[in-house]
Design an enzyme around this catalytic site. Structure first.
Site, PDB file in Angstrom:
ATOM      1  N   LEU A  84      13.026  74.685   8.878  1.00  0.00           N
ATOM      2  CA  LEU A  84      12.660  73.320   9.236  1.00  0.00           C
ATOM      3  C   LEU A  84      13.649  72.832  10.279  1.00  0.00           C
ATOM      4  O   LEU A  84      14.852  73.086  10.165  1.00  0.00           O
ATOM      5  CB  LEU A  84      12.701  72.389   8.015  1.00  0.00           C
ATOM      6  CG  LEU A  84      11.538  72.457   7.023  1.00  0.00           C
ATOM      7  CD1 LEU A  84      11.829  71.585   5.815  1.00  0.00           C
ATOM      8  CD2 LEU A  84      10.228  72.047   7.671  1.00  0.00           C
ATOM      9  N   ASP A  85      13.148  72.129  11.289  1.00  0.00           N
ATOM     10  CA  ASP A  85      14.036  71.565  12.292  1.00  0.00           C
ATOM     11  C   ASP A  85      15.001  70.569  11.649  1.00  0.00           C
ATOM     12  O   ASP A  85      14.720  70.023  10.577  1.00  0.00           O
ATOM     13  CB  ASP A  85      13.232  70.852  13.381  1.00  0.00           C
ATOM     14  CG  ASP A  85      12.279  71.791  14.098  1.00  0.00           C
ATOM     15  OD1 ASP A  85      12.654  72.953  14.312  1.00  0.00           O
ATOM     16  OD2 ASP A  85      11.160  71.360  14.435  1.00  0.00           O
ATOM     17  N   ALA A  86      16.103  70.309  12.338  1.00  0.00           N
ATOM     18  CA  ALA A  86      17.081  69.357  11.814  1.00  0.00           C
ATOM     19  C   ALA A  86      16.452  67.996  11.549  1.00  0.00           C
ATOM     20  O   ALA A  86      16.801  67.311  10.579  1.00  0.00           O
ATOM     21  CB  ALA A  86      18.254  69.220  12.786  1.00  0.00           C
ATOM     22  N   ASP A  87      15.514  67.576  12.406  1.00  0.00           N
ATOM     23  CA  ASP A  87      14.902  66.262  12.250  1.00  0.00           C
ATOM     24  C   ASP A  87      13.631  66.288  11.405  1.00  0.00           C
ATOM     25  O   ASP A  87      12.883  65.311  11.379  1.00  0.00           O
ATOM     26  CB  ASP A  87      14.634  65.614  13.611  1.00  0.00           C
ATOM     27  CG  ASP A  87      13.982  66.566  14.599  1.00  0.00           C
ATOM     28  OD1 ASP A  87      13.693  67.714  14.214  1.00  0.00           O
ATOM     29  OD2 ASP A  87      13.752  66.156  15.751  1.00  0.00           O
ATOM     30  N   SER A  88      13.381  67.400  10.715  1.00  0.00           N
ATOM     31  CA  SER A  88      12.277  67.493   9.760  1.00  0.00           C
ATOM     32  C   SER A  88      12.846  67.610   8.352  1.00  0.00           C
ATOM     33  O   SER A  88      13.979  68.049   8.158  1.00  0.00           O
ATOM     34  CB  SER A  88      11.388  68.711  10.062  1.00  0.00           C
ATOM     35  OG  SER A  88      10.810  68.606  11.343  1.00  0.00           O
TER      36      SER A  88
END
Length: 235
Positions: A84-88
């Site tokens: 998962l992306d950092a902002d997800s």
């Protein structure tokens, strides 16, 4: 003939014992990744931390047990089955079982990943316009020069979409939204296979048994893919 049959039975029994030992030695962990924490293979910048650093006893879900000798963060061969992306945010699965990881994120995987996505840019769209965009997102988007696998996409309300994907390209959902003129302001994964995020607090994690995980991920007792079930239990 009797000796051959006896030899075959011994081979089968030995294979079953080895399979059972591998399962017993495997660890499968579910985690609710918070915003800003990084997945593996990401270059940390500034004061960013990795989601794996949260796999410590104080973050265990209430009532969950961890009896392994080493902390979960130190397990050999622990891999993330779906970044998962950092902002997800949302559900991440970690495992020391290559079989589980490959089943979830391998090139031929059919395991569904479900996301709730908040978007900006559709405020003035008509209902027909939103329906057209959902159809494009389902089967009309190409990224990196290739068409994506068909997705299940639908509007939950005027600012939220539900995505169900069967692949995981880099920042796929955000790029899909950009493709149709939307900005994804938050992305939360709520399900992988039949394993659901429900009940797991932000930053918490919990172990899950191999047999239960295999059942919820549509694997048979031998670790082979089976037909998806319906109405499976949640975590």
């Amino acid at each position: 003939a009797l000796r051959r049959a006896a030899s075959l039975r011994r081979c089968v029994a030995a294979s079953l014992r080895r399979r059972a030992m591998r399962r017993a030695a495997s660890h499968i962990l579910l985690q609710h990744k918070p915003y800003s924490f990084l997945s593996p293979s990401t270059n940390a910048k500034g004061n960013k931390q990795f989601a794996s650093q949260l796999l410590v006893r104080k973050n265990l879900r209430n009532g969950a047990q961890w009896s392994a000798d080493e902390p979960a963060t130190m397990l050999p061969r622990l891999q993330c089955a779906g970044r998962l992306d950092a902002d997800s945010t949302g559900l991440m699965i970690w495992s020391t079982s290559e079989q589980i990881v490959r089943h979830i994120i391998g090139a031929s995987t059919s395991v569904e990943k479900e996301y709730i996505v908040r978007v900006r840019g559709a405020e003035a769209w008509t209902r027909d316009r939103r329906a057209d965009i959902a159809e494009i997102l389902q089967s009309g988007v190409s990224l990196d020069g290739a068409p994506l696998k068909r997705a299940d996409v639908g509007w939950l309300n005027e600012s939220q979409l539900r995505f169900v994907l069967r692949e995981g390209k880099h920042r796929q959902i955000r790029r899909m939204c950009e493709y149709v003129g939307l900005e994804a302001t938050s992305v939360k994964r709520v399900r992988i296979g039949d394993i659901k995020l429900a009940g797991l607090g932000v930053g918490q994690w919990t172990p899950i048994g191999w047999v239960r995980a295999a059942n919820l991920l549509n694997l048979d007792d031998g670790g082979r893919r089976r037909q998806p079930s319906r109405g499976a239990e949640t975590t």
